[in-house]
Design a protein around this motif. Structure first.
Motif, PDB file in Angstrom:
ATOM      1  N   ASP A  53       0.829  -1.204   0.000  1.00 18.95           N
ATOM      2  CA  ASP A  53       0.000   0.000   0.000  1.00 18.95           C
ATOM      3  C   ASP A  53       0.870   1.263   0.000  1.00 18.95           C
ATOM      4  OD1 ASP A  53      -2.224  -1.575   0.010  1.00 18.95           O
ATOM      5  OD2 ASP A  53      -2.564  -1.423   2.179  1.00 18.95           O
ATOM      6  N   ARG A  54       2.008   1.196   0.662  1.00 20.01           N
ATOM      7  CA  ARG A  54       2.908   2.350   0.685  1.00 20.01           C
ATOM      8  C   ARG A  54       3.435   2.643  -0.720  1.00 20.01           C
ATOM      9  NH1 ARG A  54       7.473   1.700   3.107  1.00 20.01           N
ATOM     10  NH2 ARG A  54       7.737   3.801   3.983  1.00 20.01           N
TER      11      ARG A  54
ATOM     12  N   GLU B 157       1.846   2.062  -3.560  1.00 19.53           N
ATOM     13  CA  GLU B 157       0.761   2.672  -4.323  1.00 19.53           C
ATOM     14  C   GLU B 157       0.479   4.097  -3.862  1.00 19.53           C
ATOM     15  OE1 GLU B 157      -2.467  -0.050  -3.944  1.00 19.53           O
ATOM     16  OE2 GLU B 157      -1.518  -1.597  -5.189  1.00 19.53           O
ATOM     17  N   GLU B 158       0.569   4.343  -2.556  1.00 18.85           N
ATOM     18  CA  GLU B 158       0.362   5.706  -2.048  1.00 18.85           C
ATOM     19  C   GLU B 158       1.448   6.658  -2.566  1.00 18.85           C
ATOM     20  OE1 GLU B 158       0.016   8.133   2.222  1.00 18.85           O
ATOM     21  OE2 GLU B 158       0.486   5.987   2.193  1.00 18.85           O
TER      22      GLU B 158
ATOM     23  N   LEU C   5       0.669   9.971  -4.996  1.00 13.74           N
ATOM     24  CA  LEU C   5       1.009  11.364  -4.675  1.00 13.74           C
ATOM     25  C   LEU C   5       1.901  11.973  -5.754  1.00 13.74           C
ATOM     26  CD1 LEU C   5       1.706  10.970  -0.841  1.00 13.74           C
ATOM     27  CD2 LEU C   5      -0.243  12.127  -1.902  1.00 13.74           C
TER      28      LEU C   5
END
Length: 385
Positions: free
Chosen positions: A361-362, A364-365, A369
């Motif tokens: 998830d990190r 993709e985050e 951004l």
């Protein structure tokens, strides 16, 4: 005849005065003296005296020196400067197109269904390969490259240059990142290049990041050392001693001025506890050092170094068929002071392709951004510089 009586003395004579011209008896007559005859009464035929001679004519005064015509001189100097400027502009333009024509180009940016639309800013994919196809046997020995066949990607960097005046971001994508490769299932990301070349690698990165790639640049072993030596070497500091016979590298801890052979060994070595994750940090440090040196006055104002670097870059790089040398120049100046980081991933796991780094998830985050042009929080910046 009768005499006419006189009624008085002639006009102009006093009464009782003796007659003019005749002396009366017993009276004195004055002596007559000759007097000069007036000029008007002289006899005809007598030449009058010549008029007084004119004084000798004085030589003409010397003319004052003609003042310099500064206006005309200024115009002449202006014409010379204009001609020189035209020569420089035309000569520079000619060199620009000459070098641009020498770039090695390939079709690296594919058109496929579902490709991400154009994202804000300018995005480059920079790839370093371990291809040895253009190296001679002597070069392979001197550069300690080995004899492996084929091409794999030792370096994958995404460079995002935002619109406006923000800093560029250089993101290293670890070669062991476990991703979906279109048409081939899940593999390590560097397999995409080995399977389908630049086009498949670009598509894989675009699918991973959601970022539209605008430009592509690739550099192999061939020409790398010449590129570094053309600028007189680069300065780099390392945090630990390095001894990697496979990369032909032996350096003590501290700062060094690296030649082309040493720089190539540094960006190739994985002789660290963190292996590839430490290598990508050194690759970004090297890129920053090379750009800093190439854009320094010592190179820009030294024609021998400047043209040597441009020629070395032309020989070492392969770009997309729509890229030009001015795009590369823009990239270099964007890389003078970038934010550098590594793609955030999970801890290493065993996969069907061996030990690899998973997308989390990190991950993709982080790319979400970057894609939206939002600031990246510190907790998502890995090994940032």
């Amino acid at each position: 005849m009768p005499r006419i009586p006189s009624h008085g003395p002639p006009p102009g004579r006093a009464p009782g005065a003796p007659p003019v011209g005749r002396a009366s008896a017993g009276q004195y007559a004055p002596t007559q003296k000759p007097e000069p005859v007036p000029a008007g009464d002289r006899t005809r035929g007598h030449r009058p005296p010549p008029p007084p001679a004119r004084p000798a004519t004085a030589p003409p005064a010397a003319k004052p020196p003609r003042p310099r015509r500064r206006g005309r001189r200024t115009v002449r100097v202006g014409k010379v400067l204009l001609i020189l400027l035209l020569v420089l502009v035309l000569g520079g333009t000619g060199l620009l197109f000459y070098y641009d024509s020498r770039l090695d180009r390939i079709d690296a940016l594919p058109a496929y269904a579902g490709r991400p639309s154009d994202t804000p800013g300018t995005n480059w994919l920079i790839v370093g390969t371990d291809s040895r196809s253009d190296l001679s046997d002597d070069q392979r020995t001197n550069l300690s490259t080995g004899d492996a066949d084929g091409s794999r990607t030792d370096t994958i960097m995404l460079v995002h240059n935002p619109p406006g005046s923000g800093k560029a971001t250089v993101v290293s994508i670890p070669r062991d990142l476990y991703v979906e490769i279109p048409g081939n299932g899940s593999l390590k990301v560097n397999a995409a290049y080995n399977i389908g070349g630049p086009a498949l690698l670009v598509q894989t990165v675009e699918n991973l990041t959601g970022i539209h790639i605008d430009h592509y640049a690739e550099i192999g072993f061939g020409g790398f050392d010449t590129l570094v030596d053309a600028v007189g070497g680069v300065d780099m500091c390392i945090d630990q001693p390095l001894n990697d016979p496979k990369a032909g590298l032996k350096l003590s801890k501290g700062c060094h001025h690296l030649n082309g052979r040493q720089a190539l060994g540094l960006v190739r070595t994985r002789a660290f506890p963190r292996a590839d994750l430490e290598r990508v940090v050194n690759q970004r440090k090297f890129l920053a050092a090379l750009v800093s040196r190439a854009t320094s006055p010592a190179v820009l104002f030294n024609p021998f170094r400047l043209f040597g670097f441009i020629g070395g870059a032309i020989d070492a790089l392969t770009v997309d068929e729509r890229d030009h040398i001015w795009n590369l120049a823009s990239l270099m100046f964007a890389l003078r002071d970038p934010v550098t980081t590594t793609t955030p991933t999970g801890e290493s796991v065993y996969t069907d392709d061996g030990l690899a780094l998973p997308v989390t998830d990190r991950t993709e985050e982080f790319f979400g951004l970057l894609r939206a042009g939002q600031p990246i929080p510190d907790e998502l910046l890995v090994d940032a510089r």
